[in-house]
Design a protein around this motif. Sequence first.
Motif, PDB file in Angstrom:
ATOM      1  N   LYS A 175      -1.255   3.120  -5.980  1.00  0.00           N
ATOM      2  CA  LYS A 175      -2.508   3.367  -6.361  1.00  0.00           C
ATOM      3  C   LYS A 175      -1.683   2.955  -8.261  1.00  0.00           C
ATOM      4  CE  LYS A 175      -4.458   6.921  -3.430  1.00  0.00           C
ATOM      5  NZ  LYS A 175      -3.879   7.532  -2.653  1.00  0.00           N
ATOM      6  N   TYR A 178      -1.659  14.105   2.386  1.00  0.00           N
ATOM      7  CA  TYR A 178      -1.289  12.912   3.013  1.00  0.00           C
ATOM      8  C   TYR A 178      -0.684  11.842   3.289  1.00  0.00           C
ATOM      9  CZ  TYR A 178      -3.992   8.830   4.308  1.00  0.00           C
ATOM     10  OH  TYR A 178      -4.415   7.198   4.864  1.00  0.00           O
ATOM     11  N   HIS A 179       0.147  11.320   3.206  1.00  0.00           N
ATOM     12  CA  HIS A 179       1.027  10.289   3.647  1.00  0.00           C
ATOM     13  C   HIS A 179       0.705   8.843   3.924  1.00  0.00           C
ATOM     14  CE1 HIS A 179       3.048  13.755   2.128  1.00  0.00           C
ATOM     15  NE2 HIS A 179       3.580  14.316   3.096  1.00  0.00           N
ATOM     16  N   GLY A 180      -0.842   8.630   3.883  1.00  0.00           N
ATOM     17  CA  GLY A 180      -0.934   8.003   4.288  1.00  0.00           C
ATOM     18  C   GLY A 180      -1.593   7.952   5.992  1.00  0.00           C
ATOM     19  N   CYS A 208       5.279   5.079   2.412  1.00  0.00           N
ATOM     20  CA  CYS A 208       5.457   6.469   2.852  1.00  0.00           C
ATOM     21  C   CYS A 208       6.283   6.061   4.093  1.00  0.00           C
ATOM     22  CB  CYS A 208       4.981   7.093   2.807  1.00  0.00           C
ATOM     23  SG  CYS A 208       3.829   7.867   1.246  1.00  0.00           S
ATOM     24  N   VAL A 226       2.822   8.369  -4.650  1.00  0.00           N
ATOM     25  CA  VAL A 226       1.410   7.859  -4.627  1.00  0.00           C
ATOM     26  C   VAL A 226       0.763   7.909  -5.393  1.00  0.00           C
ATOM     27  CG1 VAL A 226      -0.414   6.343  -3.528  1.00  0.00           C
ATOM     28  CG2 VAL A 226       1.819   6.308  -2.623  1.00  0.00           C
ATOM     29  N   MET A 227       0.355   9.183  -5.743  1.00  0.00           N
ATOM     30  CA  MET A 227      -0.726   9.855  -6.610  1.00  0.00           C
ATOM     31  C   MET A 227      -0.341  10.156  -7.888  1.00  0.00           C
ATOM     32  SD  MET A 227      -3.272  12.953  -5.404  1.00  0.00           S
ATOM     33  CE  MET A 227      -4.468  11.872  -4.193  1.00  0.00           C
ATOM     34  N   SER A 286       0.553  -1.398  -0.350  1.00  0.00           N
ATOM     35  CA  SER A 286      -0.106   0.422  -0.365  1.00  0.00           C
ATOM     36  C   SER A 286       1.555   0.869  -0.351  1.00  0.00           C
ATOM     37  CB  SER A 286      -1.317   0.023   1.297  1.00  0.00           C
ATOM     38  OG  SER A 286      -0.523   0.196   2.364  1.00  0.00           O
ATOM     39  N   GLY A 287       0.271   2.580   0.032  1.00  0.00           N
ATOM     40  CA  GLY A 287       0.662   3.721  -0.009  1.00  0.00           C
ATOM     41  C   GLY A 287       0.945   4.117   1.086  1.00  0.00           C
ATOM     42  N   THR A 288       0.536   3.596   2.687  1.00  0.00           N
ATOM     43  CA  THR A 288       0.603   3.963   3.307  1.00  0.00           C
ATOM     44  C   THR A 288       2.207   3.000   3.912  1.00  0.00           C
ATOM     45  OG1 THR A 288      -1.121   4.349   4.474  1.00  0.00           O
ATOM     46  CG2 THR A 288       0.043   3.145   6.083  1.00  0.00           C
ATOM     47  N   ASN A 323      -4.459  15.854  -2.281  1.00  0.00           N
ATOM     48  CA  ASN A 323      -5.591  14.913  -0.516  1.00  0.00           C
ATOM     49  C   ASN A 323      -5.704  16.554  -0.461  1.00  0.00           C
ATOM     50  OD1 ASN A 323      -4.877  11.969  -0.381  1.00  0.00           O
ATOM     51  ND2 ASN A 323      -3.226  12.937  -0.572  1.00  0.00           N
ATOM     52  N   ASP A 375       6.397  12.407  -2.088  1.00  0.00           N
ATOM     53  CA  ASP A 375       5.203  10.810  -2.572  1.00  0.00           C
ATOM     54  C   ASP A 375       4.240  11.282  -3.558  1.00  0.00           C
ATOM     55  OD1 ASP A 375       2.860   9.566  -2.005  1.00  0.00           O
ATOM     56  OD2 ASP A 375       2.599  10.512  -0.053  1.00  0.00           O
ATOM     57  N   GLU A 430       3.854  15.742  -1.044  1.00  0.00           N
ATOM     58  CA  GLU A 430       3.384  15.909  -2.844  1.00  0.00           C
ATOM     59  C   GLU A 430       4.099  16.392  -3.514  1.00  0.00           C
ATOM     60  OE1 GLU A 430      -1.106  14.452  -2.305  1.00  0.00           O
ATOM     61  OE2 GLU A 430      -0.663  15.066  -0.637  1.00  0.00           O
TER      62      GLU A 430
HETATM   63  C1  LIG Z   1      -2.924   7.441  -1.106  1.00  0.00           C
HETATM   64  C2  LIG Z   1      -2.092   7.999  -0.860  1.00  0.00           C
HETATM   65  C3  LIG Z   1      -1.048   7.075   0.482  1.00  0.00           C
HETATM   66  C4  LIG Z   1      -1.377   6.255   1.088  1.00  0.00           C
HETATM   67  O1  LIG Z   1      -1.408   4.712  -0.077  1.00  0.00           O
HETATM   68  P1  LIG Z   1      -2.625   3.551   0.299  1.00  0.00           P
HETATM   69  O2  LIG Z   1      -2.637   2.947  -0.388  1.00  0.00           O
HETATM   70  O3  LIG Z   1      -3.940   4.613   0.146  1.00  0.00           O
HETATM   71  O4  LIG Z   1      -2.052   3.234   1.808  1.00  0.00           O
HETATM   72  C5  LIG Z   1      -0.222   8.447  -0.143  1.00  0.00           C
HETATM   73  N1  LIG Z   1       0.082   9.356   0.087  1.00  0.00           N
HETATM   74  C6  LIG Z   1      -0.423   9.686  -0.731  1.00  0.00           C
HETATM   75  C7  LIG Z   1      -0.132  11.482  -2.089  1.00  0.00           C
HETATM   76  C8  LIG Z   1      -1.171   9.562  -1.414  1.00  0.00           C
HETATM   77  O5  LIG Z   1      -2.308   9.945  -2.493  1.00  0.00           O
END
Ligand SMILES: *Cc1c(COP(=O)(O)O)cnc(C)c1O
Length: 426
Positions: A267, A144-146, A121, A241-242, A116-118, A211, A239, A206
């Motif tokens: 993601k 948001y970083h999880g 990070c 993730v997005m 997961s992204g959580t 977020n 980060d 980010e």
């Molecule tokens: C969604 C998100 C996360 C967390 O990812 P999960 O898979 O939901 O744990 C972390 N950082 C960013 C920038 C995100 O958008």
Amino acid sequence: MLYQRSSALFEEAYRYIPGGVNSPVRAFKSVGGVPLFMKSAKGAYLTDEDDRTYIDYINSWGPAILGHTHPEVLEAIQKQAEKGFSFGTPTELETEIAKYIVENVPNIDQVRMVSSGTEACMSAIRLARGFTGREKIIKFEGCYHGHSDSFLIQAGSGMATFGSPNSPGVTQGTAKDTLLAEYNNFEQVEDLFKNNPEQIAAIIVEPIAGNMGCILPENNFLQNLRKICDENGAILIFDEVMTGFRLAFGGAQERLNVKADLVTFGKVIGGGLPVGAFAGRNEIMNQLSPRGNVYQAGTLSGNPLAMRAGLKTLQLIKEDPDFYNKLDKTTETLDFEIGKILNEKGIRHRINRKGSMMSIFFDVTSVSNFKEVNNSNIGLFNNLFHQVLEQGIYLPPSGYETWFISSAIGYAEIDKTLEAFRNFEY
Ligand SMILES: *Cc1c(COP(=O)(O)O)cnc(C)c1O
């Protein structure tokens, strides 16, 4: 009633699942009403349990960049499933996807897969702390970083003081190591470095914030973060993730031409299955267990089904040299046409957009940090949300979220979306 079966299912879910959902934003708490239960998705469309279809602007919060249930990704998963779901041993496939990512994303030599992204990070800051031997990190309000402890911290009394937890269960001890600054406010970052000499392990950011709605970096914000990290021996963590594989194949690093020391993914990298990853250059990544001492592990990390879905998704993106241009165009058209409609209605608003990420803020003229998002008219967004939902347009159920445009959204979908906006009464 429009959402009869969803309402019944939510009532049932509420008894057995906390709040009826397995991730809070799904509950529609921000916009009000009952969350819709979906039963299937294909291309640009979601179908709910009442058999209504929607054009999807969430796309599973980003992963479905090709639209839902892409036939080639589906086939790849099916073929892999026949060979086995999980072995708990290394597989060739893991090297294949790692190599593919390293070769196509700038400034990284090695990548570690997580689920997961959580996790990505959380692991990235542990690695940054292990590498630098320092304990504090800087994060930005509204990023948001999880949901790991270090990141659930809000500004206490001004940014020069220690953060305080904004979730029960996060200890003061953890909170004191997370320093906060406003997004796009480099002066606050400078002050934090001045007041915490040789103590800051990393800045996590980010690169395009998504977020708190979509917020763009301004006035060389990221370049300045790069510089201050270099000057102080701190690690810059993007980060992504997005933004990873969404803004460009090389993510924000490529699109904005700023180099990070560590990058986190999630993601899109999993193509709809649970995947995250973090990556960096050899010097840092070699500190990870089992080669180094910084511990990190996962029973299902590098899971073959997830790797296959992720790799296939990345390959399909890469196959089309015009992929990101087309996504940008779709999003630009939405931005421009929706802006026109809102202007004709005399609704003051601001649309922020980068690549295939966008969001609308009402009653404001510019939005560049979390405070300004809070000053926007979220009530008006909520009103809009429900009106377009009834017409089959599924926006994220919160004015604090980014819309994700998929390559399955074409002109027919845009036209239908604009029609719903034209019908908006406020
Ligand atoms: C969604 C998100 C996360 C967390 O990812 P999960 O898979 O939901 O744990 C972390 N950082 C960013 C920038 C995100 O958008």
